[in-house]
Structures are given as structure tokens and as C-alpha cells.
Design a protein around this motif. Structure first.
Motif, PDB file in Angstrom:
ATOM      1  N   VAL A 245      -0.313   7.320   9.638  1.00 59.06           N
ATOM      2  CA  VAL A 245      -1.706   7.045  10.029  1.00 59.06           C
ATOM      3  C   VAL A 245      -2.366   6.108   9.021  1.00 59.06           C
ATOM      4  O   VAL A 245      -3.076   5.165   9.405  1.00 59.06           O
ATOM      5  N   TRP A 246      -2.119   6.353   7.727  1.00 62.11           N
ATOM      6  CA  TRP A 246      -2.748   5.502   6.709  1.00 62.11           C
ATOM      7  C   TRP A 246      -2.219   4.075   6.788  1.00 62.11           C
ATOM      8  O   TRP A 246      -2.970   3.122   6.565  1.00 62.11           O
ATOM      9  N   ALA A 247      -0.941   3.921   7.101  1.00 61.31           N
ATOM     10  CA  ALA A 247      -0.373   2.577   7.262  1.00 61.31           C
ATOM     11  C   ALA A 247      -0.777   1.960   8.594  1.00 61.31           C
ATOM     12  O   ALA A 247      -0.732   0.733   8.747  1.00 61.31           O
ATOM     13  N   GLY A 248      -1.174   2.811   9.544  1.00 58.71           N
ATOM     14  CA  GLY A 248      -1.580   2.287  10.838  1.00 58.71           C
ATOM     15  C   GLY A 248      -2.861   1.478  10.785  1.00 58.71           C
ATOM     16  O   GLY A 248      -3.084   0.588  11.620  1.00 58.71           O
ATOM     17  N   ILE A 249      -3.699   1.752   9.796  1.00 60.98           N
ATOM     18  CA  ILE A 249      -4.954   0.993   9.666  1.00 60.98           C
ATOM     19  C   ILE A 249      -4.685  -0.485   9.407  1.00 60.98           C
ATOM     20  O   ILE A 249      -5.151  -1.351  10.155  1.00 60.98           O
ATOM     21  N   PRO A 250      -3.925  -0.838   8.352  1.00 56.37           N
ATOM     22  CA  PRO A 250      -3.616  -2.262   8.161  1.00 56.37           C
ATOM     23  C   PRO A 250      -2.739  -2.823   9.270  1.00 56.37           C
ATOM     24  O   PRO A 250      -2.780  -4.038   9.538  1.00 56.37           O
ATOM     25  N   ALA A 251      -1.948  -1.963   9.941  1.00 53.82           N
ATOM     26  CA  ALA A 251      -1.112  -2.445  11.038  1.00 53.82           C
ATOM     27  C   ALA A 251      -1.975  -2.966  12.181  1.00 53.82           C
ATOM     28  O   ALA A 251      -1.730  -4.042  12.728  1.00 53.82           O
ATOM     29  N   LEU A 252      -3.004  -2.212  12.539  1.00 55.65           N
ATOM     30  CA  LEU A 252      -3.895  -2.643  13.613  1.00 55.65           C
ATOM     31  C   LEU A 252      -4.706  -3.871  13.204  1.00 55.65           C
ATOM     32  O   LEU A 252      -4.931  -4.775  14.019  1.00 55.65           O
TER      33      LEU A 252
ATOM     34  N   GLY B 203       4.992   3.315   6.624  1.00 55.59           N
ATOM     35  CA  GLY B 203       4.107   4.329   6.067  1.00 55.59           C
ATOM     36  C   GLY B 203       4.647   5.735   6.234  1.00 55.59           C
ATOM     37  O   GLY B 203       4.492   6.585   5.349  1.00 55.59           O
ATOM     38  N   ALA B 204       5.306   5.983   7.365  1.00 56.26           N
ATOM     39  CA  ALA B 204       5.875   7.306   7.611  1.00 56.26           C
ATOM     40  C   ALA B 204       6.952   7.634   6.586  1.00 56.26           C
ATOM     41  O   ALA B 204       7.007   8.744   6.048  1.00 56.26           O
ATOM     42  N   VAL B 205       7.818   6.662   6.303  1.00 55.70           N
ATOM     43  CA  VAL B 205       8.867   6.869   5.296  1.00 55.70           C
ATOM     44  C   VAL B 205       8.242   7.001   3.913  1.00 55.70           C
ATOM     45  O   VAL B 205       8.670   7.828   3.095  1.00 55.70           O
ATOM     46  N   ALA B 206       7.210   6.196   3.643  1.00 57.70           N
ATOM     47  CA  ALA B 206       6.529   6.287   2.346  1.00 57.70           C
ATOM     48  C   ALA B 206       5.939   7.674   2.131  1.00 57.70           C
ATOM     49  O   ALA B 206       5.896   8.172   0.998  1.00 57.70           O
ATOM     50  N   GLY B 207       5.512   8.301   3.206  1.00 56.50           N
ATOM     51  CA  GLY B 207       4.930   9.628   3.090  1.00 56.50           C
ATOM     52  C   GLY B 207       5.875  10.670   2.524  1.00 56.50           C
ATOM     53  O   GLY B 207       5.447  11.706   2.008  1.00 56.50           O
ATOM     54  N   LEU B 208       7.171  10.408   2.589  1.00 54.47           N
ATOM     55  CA  LEU B 208       8.168  11.342   2.068  1.00 54.47           C
ATOM     56  C   LEU B 208       8.368  11.221   0.558  1.00 54.47           C
ATOM     57  O   LEU B 208       8.941  12.125  -0.057  1.00 54.47           O
ATOM     58  N   ALA B 209       7.922  10.123  -0.027  1.00 52.97           N
ATOM     59  CA  ALA B 209       8.254   9.838  -1.420  1.00 52.97           C
ATOM     60  C   ALA B 209       7.676  10.839  -2.410  1.00 52.97           C
ATOM     61  O   ALA B 209       8.256  11.069  -3.481  1.00 52.97           O
ATOM     62  N   GLY B 210       6.549  11.449  -2.079  1.00 53.81           N
ATOM     63  CA  GLY B 210       5.952  12.402  -3.010  1.00 53.81           C
ATOM     64  C   GLY B 210       6.461  13.819  -2.852  1.00 53.81           C
ATOM     65  O   GLY B 210       6.175  14.689  -3.692  1.00 53.81           O
ATOM     66  N   LEU B 211       7.248  14.072  -1.805  1.00 48.63           N
ATOM     67  CA  LEU B 211       7.670  15.443  -1.515  1.00 48.63           C
ATOM     68  C   LEU B 211       8.766  15.995  -2.430  1.00 48.63           C
ATOM     69  O   LEU B 211       8.808  17.220  -2.634  1.00 48.63           O
TER      70      LEU B 211
ATOM     71  N   GLY C 157       0.798  -1.222   0.000  1.00 55.07           N
ATOM     72  CA  GLY C 157       0.000   0.000   0.000  1.00 55.07           C
ATOM     73  C   GLY C 157       0.826   1.264   0.000  1.00 55.07           C
ATOM     74  O   GLY C 157       0.287   2.357   0.211  1.00 55.07           O
ATOM     75  N   ILE C 158       2.127   1.155  -0.258  1.00 54.34           N
ATOM     76  CA  ILE C 158       2.987   2.340  -0.279  1.00 54.34           C
ATOM     77  C   ILE C 158       2.503   3.337  -1.322  1.00 54.34           C
ATOM     78  O   ILE C 158       2.588   4.557  -1.119  1.00 54.34           O
ATOM     79  N   GLU C 159       1.985   2.844  -2.437  1.00 55.97           N
ATOM     80  CA  GLU C 159       1.494   3.728  -3.495  1.00 55.97           C
ATOM     81  C   GLU C 159       0.426   4.677  -2.955  1.00 55.97           C
ATOM     82  O   GLU C 159       0.489   5.903  -3.167  1.00 55.97           O
ATOM     83  N   GLY C 160      -0.548   4.149  -2.262  1.00 49.79           N
ATOM     84  CA  GLY C 160      -1.605   4.999  -1.710  1.00 49.79           C
ATOM     85  C   GLY C 160      -1.110   5.871  -0.577  1.00 49.79           C
ATOM     86  O   GLY C 160      -1.554   7.021  -0.425  1.00 49.79           O
ATOM     87  N   GLN C 161      -0.183   5.357   0.218  1.00 48.53           N
ATOM     88  CA  GLN C 161       0.320   6.110   1.368  1.00 48.53           C
ATOM     89  C   GLN C 161       1.086   7.351   0.932  1.00 48.53           C
ATOM     90  O   GLN C 161       0.871   8.447   1.472  1.00 48.53           O
ATOM     91  N   TYR C 162       1.968   7.213  -0.059  1.00 45.42           N
ATOM     92  CA  TYR C 162       2.749   8.386  -0.454  1.00 45.42           C
ATOM     93  C   TYR C 162       1.903   9.390  -1.237  1.00 45.42           C
ATOM     94  O   TYR C 162       2.097  10.608  -1.118  1.00 45.42           O
ATOM     95  N   ARG C 163       0.949   8.912  -2.015  1.00 42.86           N
ATOM     96  CA  ARG C 163       0.124   9.844  -2.790  1.00 42.86           C
ATOM     97  C   ARG C 163      -0.818  10.636  -1.883  1.00 42.86           C
ATOM     98  O   ARG C 163      -0.984  11.847  -2.054  1.00 42.86           O
ATOM     99  N   LEU C 164      -1.431   9.964  -0.919  1.00 43.13           N
ATOM    100  CA  LEU C 164      -2.301  10.671   0.011  1.00 43.13           C
ATOM    101  C   LEU C 164      -1.494  11.638   0.875  1.00 43.13           C
ATOM    102  O   LEU C 164      -1.932  12.772   1.138  1.00 43.13           O
TER     103      LEU C 164
END
Length: 369
Positions: A121-128, A246-254, A81-88
Motif C-alpha cells: 500500500v505504501w509503495a502504491g502511492i508513488p505507483a499511482l 513494496g510488498a517484498v520490501a515489507g518483509l525486510a524488517g520481519l 523508498g524501500i527504507e520507509g516501506q520496510y520500516r513502516l
């Protein structure tokens, strides 16, 4: 590092690249083109225009995603789900960055923190779901990819946070105070986020190899049962690994949001998440290996444009990239089995050299009375 470990680390990707190159060469010969000519124009393209800078910039983006994937791989978790995590994350960060005006540096830091938090946060959903309900992270993360696209479409509507820009819709442009300045080389501008990618790679190596958390992460990935017996909370490690990924993935779009576009649009580049998974596999989750894989992937992407000049279809690059991914997995398994067999032979030789153990194998095979 022993010769055996070096061989295990380097041989699989080398074999994969050689096999992929050979497969592409065969495809080119069959189509009537020269493999050497194709390679020559691709290498020559690096020195043309902004190609070299584009390779570095793209490699930084791939590297962010590869690091995110590697963190999950350490726990044997497949964060697809990295694709959705970094885009969002890029979308929300661009919205926040466009709505506020702060002093330079602080403005940029706020945007980066927002992207990291949204990805986490977005990666936390599947984590839980994985930790408390045993839901496969592959299923939950790939489903959330689709959900994230819907959320992005809603957020950048003109009646939400979107702004009409000709035939396109984007977020409100980020003021210069929030932009991340890059390095002007005269042949293009290297994204400032490239330096962040380098620092993150160093931090990843230190975290895994020099901290207790890194040991617990790798131990939980090898055997959750053994890690639990050793006092490690495996459920907690699953949550932390996916959230950190997910936190690291969040940097990919920046890099593009802060260094080139200064906004998020409906036509913002996509597909980086899946490419990063391949780069992580190619680099075997090692920071240096993934850096090499990211540069190789970016080189293939950006230099492929030169193939049109010699009548070679660009699709040959897709063949090579796909064959690299497939062959690297096979190569790792072949080398692993070879190393395992070699280790068993070394142990057998050592046992035979100890007095009184010559017939150990035969004794072990005799049935007990």
C-alpha cells in the motif's frame, strides 16, 4: 548460457570487487597498516562467537531489500523508498502481532501478511502518481521515507500503541505463538525468515524467467513503447512493479521482529533499504548474484569489528563498500560497451562472408540519386 553472457554477468562485479579491494589496500598502506593483516583478521573473525550466524541473518535482510529493488529495476524504476516501506511495514505488523493472540503458525502468517500489505500500500502511492501523473518515483518515494518516519513515531507513542520499556518505547511484545522459530546452531540462532528469503529468491527467478508476467515486466522495462505496441499495458506494469516491490520490501524488517526483538522499537535497526539498493546493483538483479552480494556486504559489516584489534579503523570497510557501488556501475558500462563492439565486429565478419555483400557498407554510404 554462452561464454559471452557468462562474461557479461560475472566480469563487472569481479572487476568492481578487485578495484575496491585495491583501493582499500592503498589506503591501508598509506596509513601504515598491512592489507593482508586486515584481511586475515576479518576472515578469522567469521569463526569467532556468533559472527557467522550474524552474517547469514544480516544477508537475509539485505536479500529481501535487494529483491524489492530488483523488481523495480526490471522496469527501470528506482524505488528508493524501500527504507520507509520496510520500516513502516515492520512497525504496523509488530503492532498487529502484539494486539492479537492466535494459534501458532496462523499468528505468524497474519503478521507476515500485514507486513506485505502495508509495504504494498505504501509503495502504491508513488505507483499511482507515476502511472497517472508522471511523477518521478525517485522524488515521491524518497519523500514518503520522511512521512513514514512521522507515522511510525505517532504509532508507537505511549498514548497510541507504544509501551515504555525503560528508556525506550516499543510496540507490545509479540506472544510466542506469533514468533518465527529459528535454527539454533550452538553459535547463535539463524532467523527462520532466512528460509523465506531463499524461497522468495527462487520465486523471483521463476517469475521473471518462466512466466508471461515476467516477460512483460522485462519488456516494459526495455521499451515501454514497444511493449505497448505488443499489447502490454505499460501503465499497469508500472503500478504492479512498484506495488510488488513494496510488498517484498515489507518483509525486510520481519527477520528481527519475529526472530529476535519480538517488537518494534524506536531504536530498531535502520538503513537496510539503501544497503539493499547497493546489493541489487552488485548482483545485477540476478537472484544468485544478489545472494552473493548480500553475503559479501554482511561479511564486511560483521567482521569489521576485528579491525580494532590490529589498530585498523573500521572506516576502511565503508571505503570498500562505497567504492564497490561506484565501480560496479562503471564496470557494467565498460563491459556493456565492450560486448556491443564485439557483437558489431561479429556481425560485420558474418556479412563479409556472405557472397555479394562485400561492398554492402560502401553501398549504404553512397547518397541516393
Amino acid at each position: 548460457m554462452t561464454v559471452s553472457r557468462i562474461r557479461t554477468a560475472l566480469l563487472p562485479p569481479v572487476l568492481a570487487i578487485v578495484f575496491a579491494a585495491a583501493l582499500c589496500a592503498v589506503a591501508l598502506v598509506i596509513s601504515g597498516a598491512s592489507p593482508l593483516t586486515a584481511l586475515g583478521v576479518m576472515v578469522g573473525q567469521v569463526g569467532q562467537g556468533t559472527t557467522a550466524v550474524d552474517i547469514v541473518n544480516s544477508a537475509a535482510i539485505y536479500y529481501f531489500v535487494a529483491l524489492a529493488a530488483a523488481i523495480g529495476f526490471q522496469m527501470k524504476l528506482f524505488n528508493i523508498g524501500i527504507e520507509g516501506q520496510y520500516r513502516l511495514a515492520a512497525c504496523v505488523a509488530a503492532i498487529v502481532g502484539g494486539l492479537i493472540v492466535l494459534p501458532p503458525v496462523l499468528h505468524t502468517l497474519v503478521i507476515i501478511v500485514v507486513a506485505v500489505l502495508v509495504g504494498a500500500v505504501w509503495a502504491g502511492i508513488p505507483a499511482l502518481l507515476k502511472a497517472y501523473r508522471g511523477v518521478s518515483e525517485v522524488i515521491s518515494t524518497i519523500m514518503l521515507n520522511a512521512v513514514s518516519l512521522g507515522v511510525i513515531a505517532f504509532l508507537i507513542r505511549p498514548d497510541s500503541f507504544g509501551v515504555l520499556q525503560g528508556n525506550n518505547i516499543s510496540t507490545k511484545p509479540i506472544e510466542p505463538s506469533g514468533q518465527f522459530p529459528g535454527l539454533d546452531t550452538g553459535a547463535g540462532t539463524v532467523f527462520g525468515m532466512v528460509s523465506v528469503a531463499v524461497l522468495l529468491g527462487v520465486g523471483y527467478w521463476f517469475l521473471l524467467n518462466r512466466t508471461r508476467f515476467g516477460f512483460e515486466l522485462r519488456a516494459s522495462g526495455e521499451s515501454a513503447t514497444a511493449a505497448t505496441a505488443g499489447g502490454v499495458d505499460a501503465r499497469r506494469m508500472v503500478i504492479i512493479a512498484l506495488v510488488l516491490s513494496g510488498a517484498v520490501a515489507g518483509l525486510a524488517g520481519l527477520p528481527e521482529v519475529l526472530g529476535r526483538d519480538f517488537a518494534y522499537t524506536l531504536t530498531s535497526p535502520q538503513g537496510y533499504g539503501f544497503t539493499g539498493l547497493a546489493v541489487a546493483l552488485l548482483g545485477r538483479n540476478h537472484p544468485a548474484g544478489m545472494a552473493f552480494g548480500a553475503l559479501l556486504w554482511a561479511f564486511l559489516d560483521k567482521s569489521a569489528i576485528a579491525l580494532d584489534n590490529v589498530g585498523v579503523p573500521r572506516d576502511i570497510v565503508l571505503i570498500m563498500q562505497g567504492s564497490v557501488v561506484l565501480s560496479v556501475v562503471v564496470a557494467y558500462e565498460i563491459v556493456r560497451r565492450y560486448e556491443l563492439a564485439a557483437e558489431q565486429r561479429r556481425v560485420a565478419v558474418q556479412l563479409r562472408s556472405v557472397p555479394g555483400t562485400e561492398n554492402v557498407s560502401a553501398t549504404e554510404k553512397e547518397p541516393s540519386a
